[in-house]
Design a protein around this motif. Structure first.
Motif, short mmCIF file in Angstrom:
data_model
loop_
_atom_site.label_atom_id
_atom_site.label_comp_id
_atom_site.label_asym_id
_atom_site.label_seq_id
_atom_site.Cartn_x
_atom_site.Cartn_y
_atom_site.Cartn_z
N PRO A 133 0.82 -1.22 0.00
CA PRO A 133 0.00 0.00 0.00
C PRO A 133 0.86 1.27 0.00
CG PRO A 133 0.07 -0.92 2.21
CD PRO A 133 0.80 -1.90 1.30
N ILE A 134 1.36 1.61 -1.17
CA ILE A 134 2.27 2.75 -1.30
C ILE A 134 1.64 4.03 -0.76
CG2 ILE A 134 3.45 4.23 -2.98
CD1 ILE A 134 4.75 1.52 -2.65
N ARG A 135 0.34 4.19 -0.94
CA ARG A 135 -0.31 5.46 -0.61
C ARG A 135 -0.50 5.67 0.89
NH1 ARG A 135 -1.93 7.93 -5.29
NH2 ARG A 135 -2.14 6.59 -7.14
N ILE A 136 -0.08 4.74 1.72
CA ILE A 136 -0.13 5.00 3.17
C ILE A 136 0.94 6.00 3.58
CG2 ILE A 136 -1.18 2.78 3.75
CD1 ILE A 136 1.55 1.77 4.63
N LEU A 141 5.00 2.94 5.03
CA LEU A 141 5.39 1.84 4.14
C LEU A 141 6.71 1.24 4.59
CD1 LEU A 141 5.02 0.19 1.50
CD2 LEU A 141 6.35 1.98 0.36
N HIS A 142 7.68 2.09 4.91
CA HIS A 142 8.97 1.59 5.37
C HIS A 142 8.82 0.77 6.65
CE1 HIS A 142 11.36 4.93 3.05
NE2 HIS A 142 10.77 4.07 2.25
N GLU A 143 7.99 1.26 7.56
CA GLU A 143 7.75 0.53 8.80
C GLU A 143 7.13 -0.83 8.52
OE1 GLU A 143 5.30 1.05 13.03
OE2 GLU A 143 5.39 2.71 11.59
N LEU A 144 6.17 -0.86 7.60
CA LEU A 144 5.50 -2.12 7.24
C LEU A 144 6.51 -3.12 6.67
CD1 LEU A 144 2.11 -2.55 5.48
CD2 LEU A 144 4.13 -3.51 4.39
N LEU A 145 7.33 -2.66 5.72
CA LEU A 145 8.28 -3.57 5.09
C LEU A 145 9.35 -4.04 6.07
CD1 LEU A 145 8.71 -1.85 1.62
CD2 LEU A 145 7.41 -3.92 2.15
N MET A 146 9.77 -3.16 6.97
CA MET A 146 10.77 -3.56 7.96
C MET A 146 10.20 -4.50 9.01
SD MET A 146 13.78 -2.84 7.33
CE MET A 146 14.94 -1.74 6.54
N HIS A 147 8.89 -4.54 9.11
CA HIS A 147 8.26 -5.53 9.99
C HIS A 147 8.22 -6.90 9.32
CE1 HIS A 147 5.47 -7.29 12.89
NE2 HIS A 147 4.79 -7.75 11.85
#
Length: 203
Positions: A133-136, A141-147
Motif C-alpha cells: 500500500p504505497i499510498r499510506i 510503508l517503510h515501517e511495514l516492510l521492515m516488519h
C-alpha cells in the motif's frame, strides 16, 4: 476511492458486495468485492504484473500476502501452491471478510486470513508476495516492510510490485541501504509502468 477507506480497519462506506468476473491463475472465476477495499472493480494492473511471476512461488511452506485486499494474490498463490499455507494479511476488516468469502467460493482451503497481529511472531515465510500500500505514505510503508521482510526464511524471496511514478526506484534504493547485508534487492521486471522487486534473504 479514498485512501481513508481501504487503509482503515473499518471502511466508512456502506458494505455493498458485488460479483465480478476475473481470471485467477489462468482460469475465469466469479468473485465478490465491495467498495472500501483496494481495486474493487478488477485485478489491479500492478497485481497482474506481479502474478506473472507465479512460477517463482514455492510449492510448499508458508507464503505471505501483505495487504490482501479481496484476495487476488492469495487466491492465485493458493491454487498454484496447494501444499503451501497462504497467509493473507490486511488491516481492513472488509478485505479479510471478502478474501475468506472468495476462498470459500473457489473451494480453496489452504489460506489463513488474518490481521497482522494474528500472525505468530516466530513464523518464518518461504515467500512473500505483495502489491504494498504505497499510498499510506513513505514512513508507514517503510515501517511495514521492515516488519515483514525480516520474517523471510533463509534463501527465501519477497516479490514486491510498485508503480514507477509512485517511487519504485527510490524504494529499491532504500531497501538496498536499510536492509542488512544478508539481504539483496534486484529489479526482476519492468512492465506497464510497474517494477517488480525481488528481495532475497541470503542468510
Amino acid at each position: 476511492m479514498s485512501s481513508e477507506q481501504y487503509f482503515s480497519e473499518a471502511p466508512g462506506s456502506d458494505y455493498k458486495p458485488k460479483e465480478i468476473q476475473v481470471e485467477i491463475d489462468g482460469r475465469p472465476v466469479s468473485v465478490i468485492t465491495a467498495g472500501g477495499v483496494f481495486s474493487p472493480d478488477h485485478i489491479d494492473q500492478g497485481t497482474a504484473v506481479l502474478l506473472e511471476h507465479l512460477d517463482e512461488a514455492p510449492p510448499s511452506g508458508n507464503i505471505l500476502d501483505i495487504g490482501c485486499g479481496w484476495g487476488p494474490i492469495a487466491l492465485s498463490l493458493a491454487i498454484r501452491s496447494p501444499k503451501a499455507t497462504i497467509w493473507a494479511v490486511d488491516v481492513n476488516e472488509r478485505s479479510l471478510e471478502l478474501t475468506r468469502l472468495n476462498a470459500a467460493r473457489l473451494g480453496i482451503t489452504n489460506i489463513k486470513v488474518v490481521k497482522p497481529d494474528e500472525v505468530p511472531t516466530d513464523l518464518r515465510f518461504d515467500g512473500i508476495w505483495s502489491n504494498p500500500p504505497i499510498r499510506i505514505g513513505k514512513d508507514a510503508l517503510h515501517e511495514l516492510l521492515m516488519h515483514w521482510l525480516p520474517t523471510l526464511a533463509i534463501a527465501a524471496d519477497a516479490y514486491l510490485v510498485v508503480q514507477k511514478n509512485l517511487g519504485a526506484d527510490s524504494l529499491h534504493r532504500w531497501l538496498e541501504t536499510e536492509l542488512p547485508e544478508n539481504y539483496s534487492t534486484i529489479r526482476v521486471e519492468t512492465s506497464k509502468s510497474f517494477r517488480v522487486l525481488r528481495v532475497k534473504r541470503k542468510a
